[in-house]
Design an enzyme around this catalytic site. Structure first.
Site, PDB file in Angstrom:
ATOM      1  CD  GLU A  80      -2.948  -1.148   2.274  1.00  0.00           C
ATOM      2  OE1 GLU A  80      -2.477  -1.426   3.399  1.00  0.00           O
ATOM      3  OE2 GLU A  80      -4.148  -0.873   2.081  1.00  0.00           O
ATOM      4  CD  GLU A 100      -3.531  -6.132   3.661  1.00  0.00           C
ATOM      5  OE1 GLU A 100      -3.547  -6.857   2.646  1.00  0.00           O
ATOM      6  OE2 GLU A 100      -2.793  -5.140   3.761  1.00  0.00           O
TER       7      GLU A 100
END
Ligand code: ADP
Length: 696
Positions: A80, A100
């Protein structure tokens, strides 16, 4: 990403922006890794230091080029961060991904909003909902990175960053992109949603990931970010994330095994194994041979039946070839040699016996092995229930004997129970554990008792399912309840798959099967406790399950996999209940779950009390990796904590009162002890267990 690292990035970027001498910025990791993602130990604790989202925004907004130099891995928050940079350069051996979802979360630092804008909705959906890692080459193809290098990544990136100084960054800020257009967006999301609902079986994170990507595709970036945060909040409070994070730790905890003697993983040195042997090439032996060869060991495979040996050769080669194709490597065919003579194992460092599940035969094989093998060879048995110590007593070196209980198919299933007998040496246990790891298994060290951990707990669970049929349920109802709970397969479909005859043979050997006891109370009582002869009655009819084309269900033909409700069975159950004067009750899903699962959990507590498993994590890992327990429910012992130990105890007490002749429903004293000490969190159970043991 640790809070100190975030602080460092924030400060440095700020300095770089205001310093007129700085023309561009390169962000790289330390020690050859860009960033492995969130520090999972920080989960659950209050967040300290600068938050990730504004930090990434600040990076993206700078007017000097910021370039990520990705070495090793950029996962989760790491990727990210890289997506907030203006360019990404990756080393050819590095990987990227947003895993995730595997921890019950979604990439909530803008990942779910930036990745679809960068690589398109379909590819982003696939990566985010599976959490899959992507190689550098694939990352380039997908457009996640701008360049792959084989050279020094940081040097290459610095050169690259200098070369783009002065170029407009307008087209480099991913948050300002629209998602690349897709024809029939609704259909794409419908298909994705269907796929995750089917494969996730009640896990909510993959579903939430689809919703987050939908927001990226349909909303402006700022609104999409808001949606990302809302969705993340629902995941944080769901309990599933906590269960998945617990599983992550449990998997690591089981590798730090210990034995009642005090011997432990960190003080016992495994022995190097390069040559292994497998005896008996049925389904299990073949899978074990494949798993060993795929781990790079040379394997001698021994089978006495000539025809079986020929079939096994073909089957093993086929499995190795298919496995190699999937992994894009050369098949390890040359590592396996075959023989019908046990003498061929003389040079092996370790032997795994997988002949028929018959004590006399196994004893004979162990005696032969003791005569044939060089001194010091480790002798392992793949028994699923027999006494490992009894086998050890057949050899002059019982300390070299351990159980290695694989699960079918052995080259696929992740679980391995390593069974230490009272005389197994720490080194033998360490060696088997290490070998399991080398084969890519989750190895769990367990003590020696009937059924070890997994199968021992399965017994009361299955028993309850049979009793429920007697009381008015159908196999469909029971399976549906368990499958909705999240099990890969309900108890009756599983029984049909593995074959009813296996348990029948064991019950016969135990003197439990009595074909003459057809009516009256005695037909349903054995050795003073309630007994259901339903399985025996089906076997007498040749209803052995899938392979026979009929069992608890019917199948189109023997071996077919589609289980259909069987009117014959419903009729049979009705007659059975009438014959035994059993009233039919309405049974709901809740009762199915409570009776089956709490009986299983109760046995889990007994296993902890007996010291057969070192801790609740061991039991949970066994159930998650070997028995299809839904990972997002953490495993049976974790689940007990989630529903509340007092609640489990109260329900067991109730059921035991209603069924006093079912000892498995009698709450175990460790469970009472834990409730009496205020139901501590699962991480504290070991202390209570230690106290119980020290008082024995
Ligand atoms: P599964 O692995 O599915 O439990 P089986 O129990 O049918 O399969 O397989 C056991 C295999 O072991 C059979 O192929 C049998 O021929 C073989 N076997 C039995 N006794 C010996 C022995 N003494 N030495 C080698 N192989 C044996």
């Amino acid at each position: 990403m640790h809070s100190a690292v975030r602080q460092g990035i924030v400060d440095t970027v700020k300095k770089a922006v205001s310093d007129p001498l700085v023309k561009c910025v390169v962000i790289c990791g330390q020690n050859g890794v860009f960033c492995g993602g969130a520090d999972i130990r920080e989960f659950g604790a209050p967040m300290t230091g600068p938050p990730l989202v504004p930090m990434i925004h600040a990076i993206e907004a700078t007017n000097k080029p910021v370039v990520a130099a990705i070495e090793g891995a950029a996962l989760g928050g790491g990727l990210e961060l890289a997506l907030g940079c203006h360019y990404r350069i990756i080393h050819s051996k590095a990987r990227v991904g947003l895993p995730e979802v595997t921890l019950g979360l979604l990439p909530a630092a803008g990942g779910s909003q930036r990745l679809p804008r960068l690589i398109g909705v379909p590819a982003a959906l696939e990566l985010i909902t599976t959490g899959r890692h992507v190689s550098a080459a694939e990352a380039l193809k997908l457009g996640i990175v701008d360049q792959v290098t084989d050279d020094n990544t940081v040097d290459t990136t610095v050169k690259f960053a200098l070369s783009v100084v002065g170029r407009s960054l307008e087209s480099r800020r991913i948050s300002t992109f629209p998602c690349p257009p897709v024809s029939d967006l609704d259909a794409v999301f419908d298909v994705a949603m269907q796929r995750v609902r089917q494969s996730a079986r009640g896990a909510i994170a993959p579903v939430t990931c689809v919703q987050a990507v939908r927001a990226a595709a349909t909303l402006p970036y700022t609104q999409g970010m808001k949606r990302e945060q809302e969705l993340m909040a629902t995941l944080f409070t769901s309990g599933q994330a906590r269960a998945l994070q617990y599983c992550f730790f449990a998997q690591r905890a089981v590798s730090r095994w210990s034995m009642p003697s005090g011997a432990r993983w960190d003080t016992s040195k495994p022995r190097p194994i390069s040559k292994a042997a497998v005896i008996g090439l049925g389904t299990m032996g073949r899978g074990i041979a494949v798993a060993l060869a795929q781990a790079g060991l040379s394997v001698v495979a021994v089978e006495t039946q000539e025809k079986q040996l020929m079939d096994a050769k073909q089957a093993v080669s086929g499995m190795l070839e298919r496995g190699a194709k999937r992994r894009g490597v050369a098949p390890a065919l040359g590592l396996v040699s075959y023989s019908h003579n046990i003498q061929a194992v003389a040079e092996a460092d370790l032997v795994i016996e997988a002949v028929f599940e018959d004590m006399d035969l196994k004893k004979k094989v162990f005696q032969q092995l003791s005569a044939v093998c060089k001194p010091g060879t480790l002798l392992c048995t793949n028994t699923s229930s027999l006494d490992v110590d009894h086998l050890a007593s057949q050899t002059p070196s019982p300390e070299l004997v351990v159980g290695m209980h694989f699960f079918a198919p052995a080259h696929v299933m992740k679980l391995l129970e390593v069974v230490y007998g009272p005389r197994s040496s720490p080194q033998a246990v360490a060696t088997a554990m290490q070998l399991g790891k080398k084969m890519g298994k989750v190895s769990v060290a367990v003590g020696n008792c009937r059924g070890f951990v997994g199968n021992r707990m399965l017994k009361p669970y299955m028993e309850q399912a049979f009793f429920l049929l007697e009381e008015g349920a159908t196999p469909e109802l029971v399976d549906q309840a368990l499958e909705e709970f999240g099990f890969a397969m309900g108890v009756f479909r599983m029984s049909d798959l593995s074959g009813l005859d296996v348990g029948w043979r064991v019950r016969k050997a135990d003197g439990l099967v009595d074909p003459d006891a057809t009516s009256g109370r005695s037909a349903r009582i054995r050795q003073g406790r309630r007994y259901s002869p339903l399985g025996d009655l089906l076997c007498e009819q040749g209803r052995f399950g899938q392979k026979a084309g009929r069992g608890w269900y019917q199948y189109d033909k023997p071996g077919s996999r589609v289980a259909k409700p069987d009117p014959w069975l419903h009729n049979f159950l009705e007659q059975y209940r009438a014959r035994h004067g059993l009233g039919v009750r309405h049974i709901d899903h809740q009762e199915v779950l409570e009776r089956c699962l709490y009986a299983l959990i109760n046995e889990g507590f007994r296993i902890l009390e007996d010291g057969i498993a070192a801790g609740p994590e061991d039991i949970d890992a066994i159930y998650v990796f070997g028995y299809g327990w839904p990972r997002y429910r953490g495993g049976p012992m974790f689940y007990a904590g989630m529903v509340g130990l007092a609640n489990v105890l109260e329900r067991l007490e109730h059921f035991h009162q209603v069924h006093p002749d079912v000892p498995y429903l009698q709450p175990c004293s460790l469970l009472r002890r834990l409730v009496a000490s205020g139901s501590p969190p699962i991480q504290k159970w070991r202390e209570v267990i230690r106290k119980v043991h020290s008082q024995l």
